[in-house]
Scaffold this motif. Structure first.
Motif, PDB file in Angstrom:
ATOM      1  N   ALA A   1      97.129 -20.400 -17.065  1.00  0.00           N
ATOM      2  CA  ALA A   1      97.487 -21.302 -15.968  1.00  0.00           C
ATOM      3  C   ALA A   1      96.250 -22.035 -15.447  1.00  0.00           C
ATOM      4  O   ALA A   1      96.295 -23.239 -15.170  1.00  0.00           O
ATOM      5  N   ALA A   2      95.144 -21.303 -15.311  1.00  0.00           N
ATOM      6  CA  ALA A   2      93.901 -21.931 -14.849  1.00  0.00           C
ATOM      7  C   ALA A   2      93.399 -22.962 -15.851  1.00  0.00           C
ATOM      8  O   ALA A   2      92.959 -24.059 -15.473  1.00  0.00           O
ATOM      9  N   ILE A   3      93.476 -22.637 -17.126  1.00  0.00           N
ATOM     10  CA  ILE A   3      93.005 -23.553 -18.169  1.00  0.00           C
ATOM     11  C   ILE A   3      93.845 -24.826 -18.191  1.00  0.00           C
ATOM     12  O   ILE A   3      93.320 -25.933 -18.376  1.00  0.00           O
ATOM     13  N   ARG A   4      95.157 -24.689 -17.983  1.00  0.00           N
ATOM     14  CA  ARG A   4      96.008 -25.889 -17.940  1.00  0.00           C
ATOM     15  C   ARG A   4      95.597 -26.788 -16.782  1.00  0.00           C
ATOM     16  O   ARG A   4      95.537 -28.011 -16.912  1.00  0.00           O
ATOM     17  N   ARG A   5      95.301 -26.180 -15.636  1.00  0.00           N
ATOM     18  CA  ARG A   5      94.840 -26.969 -14.485  1.00  0.00           C
ATOM     19  C   ARG A   5      93.514 -27.660 -14.808  1.00  0.00           C
ATOM     20  O   ARG A   5      93.311 -28.842 -14.481  1.00  0.00           O
ATOM     21  N   ILE A   6      92.597 -26.923 -15.428  1.00  0.00           N
ATOM     22  CA  ILE A   6      91.271 -27.467 -15.743  1.00  0.00           C
ATOM     23  C   ILE A   6      91.381 -28.627 -16.724  1.00  0.00           C
ATOM     24  O   ILE A   6      90.732 -29.666 -16.574  1.00  0.00           O
ATOM     25  N   SER A   7      92.227 -28.464 -17.742  1.00  0.00           N
ATOM     26  CA  SER A   7      92.353 -29.513 -18.759  1.00  0.00           C
ATOM     27  C   SER A   7      92.966 -30.789 -18.181  1.00  0.00           C
ATOM     28  O   SER A   7      92.574 -31.900 -18.544  1.00  0.00           O
ATOM     29  N   VAL A   8      93.933 -30.626 -17.262  1.00  0.00           N
ATOM     30  CA  VAL A   8      94.555 -31.797 -16.631  1.00  0.00           C
ATOM     31  C   VAL A   8      93.557 -32.504 -15.717  1.00  0.00           C
ATOM     32  O   VAL A   8      93.469 -33.736 -15.700  1.00  0.00           O
ATOM     33  N   ALA A   9      92.796 -31.708 -14.953  1.00  0.00           N
ATOM     34  CA  ALA A   9      91.852 -32.282 -13.984  1.00  0.00           C
ATOM     35  C   ALA A   9      90.567 -32.767 -14.635  1.00  0.00           C
ATOM     36  O   ALA A   9      89.886 -33.645 -14.094  1.00  0.00           O
ATOM     37  N   GLY A  10      90.213 -32.174 -15.753  1.00  0.00           N
ATOM     38  CA  GLY A  10      88.992 -32.584 -16.444  1.00  0.00           C
ATOM     39  C   GLY A  10      87.782 -31.735 -16.144  1.00  0.00           C
ATOM     40  O   GLY A  10      86.754 -31.872 -16.808  1.00  0.00           O
ATOM     41  N   SER A  11      87.877 -30.862 -15.123  1.00  0.00           N
ATOM     42  CA  SER A  11      86.738 -30.004 -14.802  1.00  0.00           C
ATOM     43  C   SER A  11      87.199 -28.847 -13.929  1.00  0.00           C
ATOM     44  O   SER A  11      88.269 -28.911 -13.301  1.00  0.00           O
ATOM     45  N   LEU A  12      86.386 -27.811 -13.878  1.00  0.00           N
ATOM     46  CA  LEU A  12      86.661 -26.680 -12.998  1.00  0.00           C
ATOM     47  C   LEU A  12      86.712 -27.110 -11.545  1.00  0.00           C
ATOM     48  O   LEU A  12      87.596 -26.716 -10.787  1.00  0.00           O
ATOM     49  N   GLU A  13      85.766 -27.934 -11.162  1.00  0.00           N
ATOM     50  CA  GLU A  13      85.633 -28.325  -9.763  1.00  0.00           C
ATOM     51  C   GLU A  13      86.829 -29.133  -9.268  1.00  0.00           C
ATOM     52  O   GLU A  13      87.175 -29.088  -8.091  1.00  0.00           O
ATOM     53  N   ALA A  14      87.459 -29.877 -10.168  1.00  0.00           N
ATOM     54  CA  ALA A  14      88.568 -30.752  -9.772  1.00  0.00           C
ATOM     55  C   ALA A  14      89.936 -30.118 -10.016  1.00  0.00           C
ATOM     56  O   ALA A  14      90.964 -30.765  -9.793  1.00  0.00           O
ATOM     57  N   ALA A  15      89.971 -28.854 -10.444  1.00  0.00           N
ATOM     58  CA  ALA A  15      91.227 -28.243 -10.878  1.00  0.00           C
ATOM     59  C   ALA A  15      92.107 -27.760  -9.734  1.00  0.00           C
ATOM     60  O   ALA A  15      93.231 -27.307  -9.960  1.00  0.00           O
ATOM     61  N   GLY A  16      91.610 -27.837  -8.503  1.00  0.00           N
ATOM     62  CA  GLY A  16      92.411 -27.410  -7.367  1.00  0.00           C
ATOM     63  C   GLY A  16      92.593 -25.909  -7.272  1.00  0.00           C
ATOM     64  O   GLY A  16      93.572 -25.439  -6.686  1.00  0.00           O
ATOM     65  N   LEU A  17      91.658 -25.159  -7.838  1.00  0.00           N
ATOM     66  CA  LEU A  17      91.712 -23.704  -7.724  1.00  0.00           C
ATOM     67  C   LEU A  17      91.366 -23.285  -6.294  1.00  0.00           C
ATOM     68  O   LEU A  17      90.733 -24.039  -5.544  1.00  0.00           O
ATOM     69  N   LEU A  18      91.768 -22.085  -5.919  1.00  0.00           N
ATOM     70  CA  LEU A  18      91.632 -21.610  -4.544  1.00  0.00           C
ATOM     71  C   LEU A  18      90.335 -20.849  -4.330  1.00  0.00           C
ATOM     72  O   LEU A  18      89.588 -20.579  -5.275  1.00  0.00           O
ATOM     73  N   ASP A  19      90.085 -20.479  -3.071  1.00  0.00           N
ATOM     74  CA  ASP A  19      89.050 -19.485  -2.829  1.00  0.00           C
ATOM     75  C   ASP A  19      89.688 -18.110  -3.053  1.00  0.00           C
ATOM     76  O   ASP A  19      90.821 -18.016  -3.520  1.00  0.00           O
ATOM     77  N   THR A  20      88.982 -17.050  -2.735  1.00  0.00           N
ATOM     78  CA  THR A  20      89.492 -15.719  -3.069  1.00  0.00           C
ATOM     79  C   THR A  20      90.101 -14.997  -1.870  1.00  0.00           C
ATOM     80  O   THR A  20      90.188 -13.772  -1.863  1.00  0.00           O
ATOM     81  N   THR A  21      90.570 -15.749  -0.879  1.00  0.00           N
ATOM     82  CA  THR A  21      91.276 -15.126   0.239  1.00  0.00           C
ATOM     83  C   THR A  21      92.597 -14.548  -0.258  1.00  0.00           C
ATOM     84  O   THR A  21      93.400 -15.263  -0.851  1.00  0.00           O
ATOM     85  N   PRO A  22      92.839 -13.258  -0.065  1.00  0.00           N
ATOM     86  CA  PRO A  22      94.061 -12.650  -0.597  1.00  0.00           C
ATOM     87  C   PRO A  22      95.318 -13.121   0.125  1.00  0.00           C
ATOM     88  O   PRO A  22      95.318 -13.326   1.334  1.00  0.00           O
ATOM     89  N   LEU A  23      96.389 -13.267  -0.632  1.00  0.00           N
ATOM     90  CA  LEU A  23      97.693 -13.649  -0.089  1.00  0.00           C
ATOM     91  C   LEU A  23      98.524 -12.375   0.092  1.00  0.00           C
ATOM     92  O   LEU A  23      99.340 -12.026  -0.758  1.00  0.00           O
TER      93      LEU A  23
END
Length: 245
Positions: A206-228
């Protein structure tokens, strides 16, 4: 690019993945994968499991491009184990750290599972439209979120009784556990994916799909590590002692 993914929202799991962001479908390789079926021994098995992914973690760890950890929703104890491990490794190795909602791992598994026609040919993803993924939240409740057919988050995460969900396909261990209640509210439970749990491997995909669409780790819209957690802790700070007189 090489990333380590960890998820302990249900089972304890960790995966080491190599991929080229511009072409992850062809280049994705699983360097190492660890997962346990036990949902109650995360702290004991996670560190040895992560260590088993590396030939020499002292050298290979700092060379990672990122650590990605599932941030839930999930039980307090299990979720903390994975997030604490990810934070520690990212700090020691001095590599970027990101979070991703664990239910996205289930959504990725739905997206990757084909629907077959009568002749056996794959017709596309098993989800016919919007769908829900659900895991067991105990107390006769589920953690759940709604996704589009393309596995894009549309609503959630939530925690509540399965009867809160209606008239939609539902996947994941929560669906299998509460199949009867879900079917009574017009939901469809697909047996092949009625017992799956979030894993680090699916979270990584799932993370890799986000990264590939965004073009980079920084732009992938990943979260911080605050637990849900979605729930208040059962542990409470004691109040002042009552007077005896």
């Amino acid at each position: 690019m090489r990333i380590l993914t960890i998820d302990t929202s249900a089972v304890a799991s960790a995966t080491l993945l190599n991929f080229e962001p511009n072409d992850p479908v062809r280049t994705l390789s699983v360097v190492g994968n660890f997962a346990t079926q036990d949902t109650r021994s995360h702290a004991e098995v996670l560190a040895p499991g992560v260590k088993s992914l590396f030939t020499d973690a002292v050298i290979e760890g700092p060379a990672l491009d990122a650590v990605v950890v599932g941030v839930g929703p999930g039980p307090f104890t299990g979720l903390r184990s994975g997030i604490a491990m990810a934070r520690t490794l990212a700090f020691v190795w001095d590599v970027p750290l990101y979070g991703l909602m664990s239910l996205e791992a289930l959504a990725q598994q739905v997206f990757d599972t084909p629907r077959h026609g009568l002749d056996g040919r794959a017709l596309g993803p098993v989800a016919m439209g919007d769908f829900v993924v659900a895991t067991d939240a105990r107390r006769k409740e589920v953690y759940w979120a709604r996704f589009s057919a393309a596995a894009q988050l549309m609503d959630g995460p939530h925690v509540g009784p399965p009867t809160d969900i209606s008239d939609i396909q539902v996947f994941g261990a929560g669906a299998g556990l509460y199949r009867e209640q879900l079917e009574q509210t017009g939901c469809e439970v697909y047996s092949v994916l009625a017992d799956v749990q979030p894993t680090a491997l699916a979270l990584g995909r799932a993370a890799i799909r986000r990264i590939s669409v965004a073009g980079s780790l920084e732009a992938a819209g990943l979260l911080d590590t605050t637990p849900l957690y979605l729930r208040e802790s059962d542990a409470k700070v004691p109040g002042p002692r009552k007077r005896a007189l």
